[in-house]
Scaffold this active site. Structure first.
Site, short mmCIF file in Angstrom:
data_model
loop_
_atom_site.label_atom_id
_atom_site.label_comp_id
_atom_site.label_asym_id
_atom_site.label_seq_id
_atom_site.Cartn_x
_atom_site.Cartn_y
_atom_site.Cartn_z
N CYS A 134 -22.56 -28.79 10.81
CA CYS A 134 -21.79 -28.62 9.58
C CYS A 134 -21.72 -29.96 8.85
O CYS A 134 -22.74 -30.50 8.49
CB CYS A 134 -20.41 -28.03 9.86
SG CYS A 134 -20.43 -26.39 10.59
N ASP A 189 -26.17 -19.53 3.38
CA ASP A 189 -25.05 -20.45 3.56
C ASP A 189 -24.58 -20.92 2.18
O ASP A 189 -25.32 -21.59 1.46
CB ASP A 189 -25.52 -21.64 4.41
CG ASP A 189 -24.39 -22.57 4.78
OD1 ASP A 189 -23.32 -22.51 4.14
OD2 ASP A 189 -24.58 -23.36 5.71
N HIS A 221 -23.18 -19.80 8.59
CA HIS A 221 -22.71 -21.18 8.66
C HIS A 221 -21.82 -21.35 9.90
O HIS A 221 -20.90 -20.56 10.13
CB HIS A 221 -21.92 -21.52 7.40
CG HIS A 221 -21.42 -22.93 7.37
ND1 HIS A 221 -22.24 -23.99 7.06
CD2 HIS A 221 -20.20 -23.45 7.62
CE1 HIS A 221 -21.54 -25.11 7.12
NE2 HIS A 221 -20.30 -24.81 7.45
#
Length: 251
Positions: A134, A189, A221
């Site tokens: 992330c 995403d 995600h």
């Protein structure tokens, strides 16, 4: 898989002391280092288990609490299974802390983490590898471009905002990268739309960076994080295969 030793360590930075987790093979020898950049949920048991898995494959792994300026981990009141939609207050806790970690601060910290690894008797001589998740994927790319002499390989998974139109976008460091890069993007995403995927690919290609960017179809995600509602087993297994292959080529 070898026995693993995990310990809590403190790392001096220019702005304070960063608490961190260090995982290493239990043989007492020096091993190639991997610097693992966390996601926004922070240093927690799942990330320690990921570090342990890498250590079991023969690497010394450092997982810093990137939010150390706000306090030692755990910073947030997180359940064992994280589902932000079920607890909308979670992001209200996290966002201000995440936004306070500017690129400048993060790269200053990255230099401290790299220096600490270089001085550690648990780490073999030579450059290190990076992996990030992330927000950590963004920091892995920035670190590879900021400290090219120290980074031999970098991977990022379900990263967001990797190639924006802002002047501090991570993809703009492509010309300084000497490491081999790998990115596993989440399908659909919202934090990395197709135009950013294309922009990143173009920047890396034009800069002559050894790289591979792949979109994991059906993976949301956050797909590598088994303690969250975003976990996607197929995507996670593919991530481990890609990451371990990159490390094997590097070291």
């Amino acid at each position: 898989m070898t026995a693993v030793q995990g310990t809590a360590v403190d790392i001096p930075t220019e702005d304070g002391i960063a608490d961190a987790y260090l995982a290493q093979p239990g043989d007492g020898a020096a091993h190639p280092a991997v610097l693992l950049f966390m996601d926004a949920f922070g240093l927690r048991p799942h990330l320690r288990s990921m570090a342990d898995r890498l250590a079991g494959a023969g690497y010394t792994v450092l997982v810093p609490n990137l939010f150390y300026r706000a306090g030692r981990a755990p910073l947030f009141d997180l359940p064992d299974f994280i589902d932000p939609q079920a607890r909308p207050g979670t992001w209200k806790q996290i966002m201000p802390v995440m936004q306070a970690l500017t690129g400048e601060r993060a790269m200053r910290d990255a230099g401290a983490y790299l220096r600490w690894l270089a001085a550690s008797p648990a780490v073999a001589d030579g450059p290190v590898a990076l992996t990030g998740y992330c927000m950590g994927a963004r920091l892995a790319l920035l670190t590879a471009g900021t400290y090219p002499e120290r980074v031999a390989a970098a991977a990022g998974f379900h990263g967001g905002r990797l190639a924006t139109d802002k002047p501090d976008s991570p993809h703009l460091v492509a010309g300084d990268v000497t490491a081999e890069l790998y990115f596993g993007h989440a399908d659909q995403d919202h934090s990395l739309p197709p135009e950013q995927i294309d922009r990143l690919e173009q920047a890396l290609t034009e800069a002559g960076v050894r790289h591979r960017c792949e979109v994991y179809t059906g993976a949301p995600h956050g797909f590598t994080q088994a303690d969250t509602a975003a976990y996607h087993r197929e995507g996670d297994e593919r991530h481990w295969s890609a990451l371990l292959d990159l490390l094997a080529r590097t070291f």
